[in-house]
Structure formats: C-alpha cells, structure tokens
Design a protein around this motif. Sequence first.
Motif, PDB file in Angstrom:
ATOM      1  N   HIS A  52      41.403  31.251  35.907  1.00 17.89           N
ATOM      2  CA  HIS A  52      40.609  29.861  36.642  1.00 17.89           C
ATOM      3  C   HIS A  52      39.220  30.102  35.803  1.00 17.89           C
ATOM      4  CE1 HIS A  52      37.916  28.460  39.581  1.00 17.89           C
ATOM      5  NE2 HIS A  52      39.104  27.871  40.188  1.00 17.89           N
ATOM      6  N   PRO A  53      38.747  28.917  35.738  1.00 18.97           N
ATOM      7  CA  PRO A  53      37.425  28.801  35.170  1.00 18.97           C
ATOM      8  C   PRO A  53      36.405  29.754  35.323  1.00 18.97           C
ATOM      9  CG  PRO A  53      38.258  26.595  35.538  1.00 18.97           C
ATOM     10  CD  PRO A  53      39.006  27.666  36.042  1.00 18.97           C
ATOM     11  N   ASP A  54      36.172  29.982  36.786  1.00 19.21           N
ATOM     12  CA  ASP A  54      35.145  30.906  37.110  1.00 19.21           C
ATOM     13  C   ASP A  54      35.546  32.441  36.607  1.00 19.21           C
ATOM     14  OD1 ASP A  54      33.780  28.941  38.450  1.00 19.21           O
ATOM     15  OD2 ASP A  54      34.743  29.592  40.469  1.00 19.21           O
ATOM     16  N   ALA A  55      36.701  32.611  36.466  1.00 20.88           N
ATOM     17  CA  ALA A  55      37.309  33.987  36.005  1.00 20.88           C
ATOM     18  C   ALA A  55      36.971  34.025  34.446  1.00 20.88           C
ATOM     19  CB  ALA A  55      38.926  34.393  36.171  1.00 20.88           C
ATOM     20  N   VAL A  56      36.841  33.078  33.807  1.00 25.44           N
ATOM     21  CA  VAL A  56      36.682  33.140  32.349  1.00 25.44           C
ATOM     22  C   VAL A  56      35.088  33.228  32.284  1.00 25.44           C
ATOM     23  CG1 VAL A  56      36.436  31.757  30.451  1.00 25.44           C
ATOM     24  CG2 VAL A  56      38.412  31.505  31.514  1.00 25.44           C
ATOM     25  N   LEU A 108      33.199  34.942  34.425  1.00 29.21           N
ATOM     26  CA  LEU A 108      33.012  36.458  34.778  1.00 29.21           C
ATOM     27  C   LEU A 108      33.501  37.177  33.775  1.00 29.21           C
ATOM     28  CD1 LEU A 108      33.941  36.223  38.580  1.00 29.21           C
ATOM     29  CD2 LEU A 108      31.956  36.960  37.651  1.00 29.21           C
ATOM     30  N   CYS A 109      34.482  36.959  33.262  1.00 27.23           N
ATOM     31  CA  CYS A 109      34.870  37.817  31.922  1.00 27.23           C
ATOM     32  C   CYS A 109      33.884  37.885  30.972  1.00 27.23           C
ATOM     33  CB  CYS A 109      36.230  37.525  31.159  1.00 27.23           C
ATOM     34  SG  CYS A 109      37.681  37.578  32.050  1.00 27.23           S
ATOM     35  N   VAL A 161      41.901  43.296  36.110  1.00 26.59           N
ATOM     36  CA  VAL A 161      40.908  43.099  36.986  1.00 26.59           C
ATOM     37  C   VAL A 161      39.645  43.394  36.147  1.00 26.59           C
ATOM     38  CG1 VAL A 161      40.186  43.995  39.311  1.00 26.59           C
ATOM     39  CG2 VAL A 161      42.393  43.363  39.118  1.00 26.59           C
ATOM     40  N   GLY A 162      38.889  42.672  36.584  1.00 29.07           N
ATOM     41  CA  GLY A 162      37.425  42.986  35.979  1.00 29.07           C
ATOM     42  C   GLY A 162      36.393  43.512  37.173  1.00 29.07           C
ATOM     43  N   VAL A 163      35.331  44.075  36.855  1.00 25.93           N
ATOM     44  CA  VAL A 163      34.436  44.600  37.891  1.00 25.93           C
ATOM     45  C   VAL A 163      33.060  44.070  37.757  1.00 25.93           C
ATOM     46  CG1 VAL A 163      33.763  46.742  39.008  1.00 25.93           C
ATOM     47  CG2 VAL A 163      35.932  46.799  38.172  1.00 25.93           C
ATOM     48  N   THR A 164      32.480  43.485  38.719  1.00 22.04           N
ATOM     49  CA  THR A 164      31.089  43.154  38.436  1.00 22.04           C
ATOM     50  C   THR A 164      29.916  44.257  38.639  1.00 22.04           C
ATOM     51  OG1 THR A 164      30.739  42.608  40.553  1.00 22.04           O
ATOM     52  CG2 THR A 164      31.587  40.965  38.990  1.00 22.04           C
ATOM     53  N   THR A 171      28.246  44.450  40.956  1.00 20.36           N
ATOM     54  CA  THR A 171      27.925  44.690  42.267  1.00 20.36           C
ATOM     55  C   THR A 171      29.295  45.318  42.857  1.00 20.36           C
ATOM     56  OG1 THR A 171      28.237  42.502  42.925  1.00 20.36           O
ATOM     57  CG2 THR A 171      26.201  42.907  42.452  1.00 20.36           C
ATOM     58  N   TRP A 172      30.104  45.699  42.264  1.00 19.27           N
ATOM     59  CA  TRP A 172      31.339  46.399  42.502  1.00 19.27           C
ATOM     60  C   TRP A 172      32.160  45.319  43.359  1.00 19.27           C
ATOM     61  CZ3 TRP A 172      32.489  50.676  40.133  1.00 19.27           C
ATOM     62  CH2 TRP A 172      31.287  51.405  39.731  1.00 19.27           C
ATOM     63  N   MET A 173      31.988  44.109  42.892  1.00 20.61           N
ATOM     64  CA  MET A 173      33.109  43.143  43.314  1.00 20.61           C
ATOM     65  C   MET A 173      34.180  42.890  42.173  1.00 20.61           C
ATOM     66  SD  MET A 173      32.027  42.081  46.014  1.00 20.61           S
ATOM     67  CE  MET A 173      32.819  40.707  46.444  1.00 20.61           C
ATOM     68  N   ASN A 174      35.371  42.568  42.533  1.00 13.39           N
ATOM     69  CA  ASN A 174      36.141  42.375  41.435  1.00 13.39           C
ATOM     70  C   ASN A 174      36.926  40.920  41.000  1.00 13.39           C
ATOM     71  OD1 ASN A 174      38.330  41.959  43.108  1.00 13.39           O
ATOM     72  ND2 ASN A 174      38.527  44.045  43.451  1.00 13.39           N
ATOM     73  N   PHE A 175      37.315  40.643  40.035  1.00 18.01           N
ATOM     74  CA  PHE A 175      38.024  39.372  39.846  1.00 18.01           C
ATOM     75  C   PHE A 175      39.083  39.587  39.005  1.00 18.01           C
ATOM     76  CE2 PHE A 175      34.888  40.258  36.714  1.00 18.01           C
ATOM     77  CZ  PHE A 175      35.430  40.011  35.462  1.00 18.01           C
ATOM     78  N   SER A 176      39.984  38.505  39.061  1.00 15.14           N
ATOM     79  CA  SER A 176      41.529  38.933  38.371  1.00 15.14           C
ATOM     80  C   SER A 176      41.819  37.633  37.516  1.00 15.14           C
ATOM     81  CB  SER A 176      42.478  38.892  39.412  1.00 15.14           C
ATOM     82  OG  SER A 176      43.701  39.288  39.039  1.00 15.14           O
ATOM     83  N   THR A 177      42.343  38.191  36.254  1.00 12.87           N
ATOM     84  CA  THR A 177      43.218  37.083  35.357  1.00 12.87           C
ATOM     85  C   THR A 177      44.492  37.476  35.371  1.00 12.87           C
ATOM     86  OG1 THR A 177      41.087  36.867  34.097  1.00 12.87           O
ATOM     87  CG2 THR A 177      42.975  36.131  33.193  1.00 12.87           C
ATOM     88  N   VAL A 178      45.593  36.776  35.684  1.00 10.74           N
ATOM     89  CA  VAL A 178      46.835  37.197  35.813  1.00 10.74           C
ATOM     90  C   VAL A 178      47.781  36.443  34.999  1.00 10.74           C
ATOM     91  CG1 VAL A 178      48.861  37.582  37.486  1.00 10.74           C
ATOM     92  CG2 VAL A 178      46.316  37.645  38.181  1.00 10.74           C
ATOM     93  N   PHE A 179      48.629  36.872  34.403  1.00 16.19           N
ATOM     94  CA  PHE A 179      49.616  36.142  33.744  1.00 16.19           C
ATOM     95  C   PHE A 179      51.134  36.906  33.598  1.00 16.19           C
ATOM     96  CE2 PHE A 179      46.137  37.291  30.893  1.00 16.19           C
ATOM     97  CZ  PHE A 179      46.474  38.765  30.561  1.00 16.19           C
ATOM     98  N   PRO A 180      52.226  36.263  34.141  1.00 20.95           N
ATOM     99  CA  PRO A 180      53.464  36.734  34.336  1.00 20.95           C
ATOM    100  C   PRO A 180      54.172  36.626  32.708  1.00 20.95           C
ATOM    101  CG  PRO A 180      53.681  34.572  35.000  1.00 20.95           C
ATOM    102  CD  PRO A 180      52.053  34.928  34.858  1.00 20.95           C
TER     103      PRO A 180
END
Length: 122
Positions: A14-18, A20-21, A47-50, A52-61
């Motif tokens: 997701h563009p927001d995940a990019v 955040l990365c 999974v990345g960690v911000t 503020t201890w929130m997380n975000f994910s980038t996934v690929f099968p």
Amino acid sequence: MKDEDVVHYMFWSHPDAVKLCNACNLVFLIDNTHKTNRYRLLLLDIVGVTPTWMNFSTVFPLEGECVNNVVWALECFQGLFLIRDALPGVIVTDKDLALMNALKTVFPSVPTCCVSFTLIRM
C-alpha cells in the motif's frame, strides 16, 4: 491452463506502507507462514514498527519455499526504500534458514536478530 497463464510471484504494498517504510525504518519483523492460505502459497509477512509502537505491514505471497524466492521478495522490499541510507536498522526474524540466508544476501550490512515469535493478525 498453461504455465505462462499462472501467477508465480506477486508483490504488493500500500502507498501508505511505502511511506511508513521510509519514515519508520528502525525495526522490521519478518516471518514466513507456510502454506496456510487458500492457495497453499508461502506468505512472507514483514511488519515495521513506528516510534509510537504502532505497526504496519507489507505482505507478499510466494510460490515455493526456496531461497531464491525469498531473495526476490527481500529485493522487492529493499526497493521500497527511496533513500539508500534509509535501510532497516535491524531485522528480527525466527530461525528460518532460507530467510536467514536470504537476509545475508540482500541486507548484508543490516544487523539481524533471531528469536522465537508468532505474528498474530487481528
């Protein structure tokens, strides 16, 4: 169905995940799930960690479980970083040998830490 009509690799973020990365690149947790999805494909969850201890994910099968597939996925992940110096600060993973070898290939200068964990999605 012909082999060329089948998707063998897929990468999405997701563009927001990019964003955040690139903004929150200090710690990433990487885990493989083995053939637990509907299509019996390997799923590599990053999974990345911000701060503020929130997380975000980038996934690929991925299809299959060989080192080359994991290297391909990590190279795609590496391509998300817009600035070369903005690579991960540390990568935490379990003791998956294919993943550990791929990390040494793609991110040789990034420290890795191996622990036992399970990523749980809510």
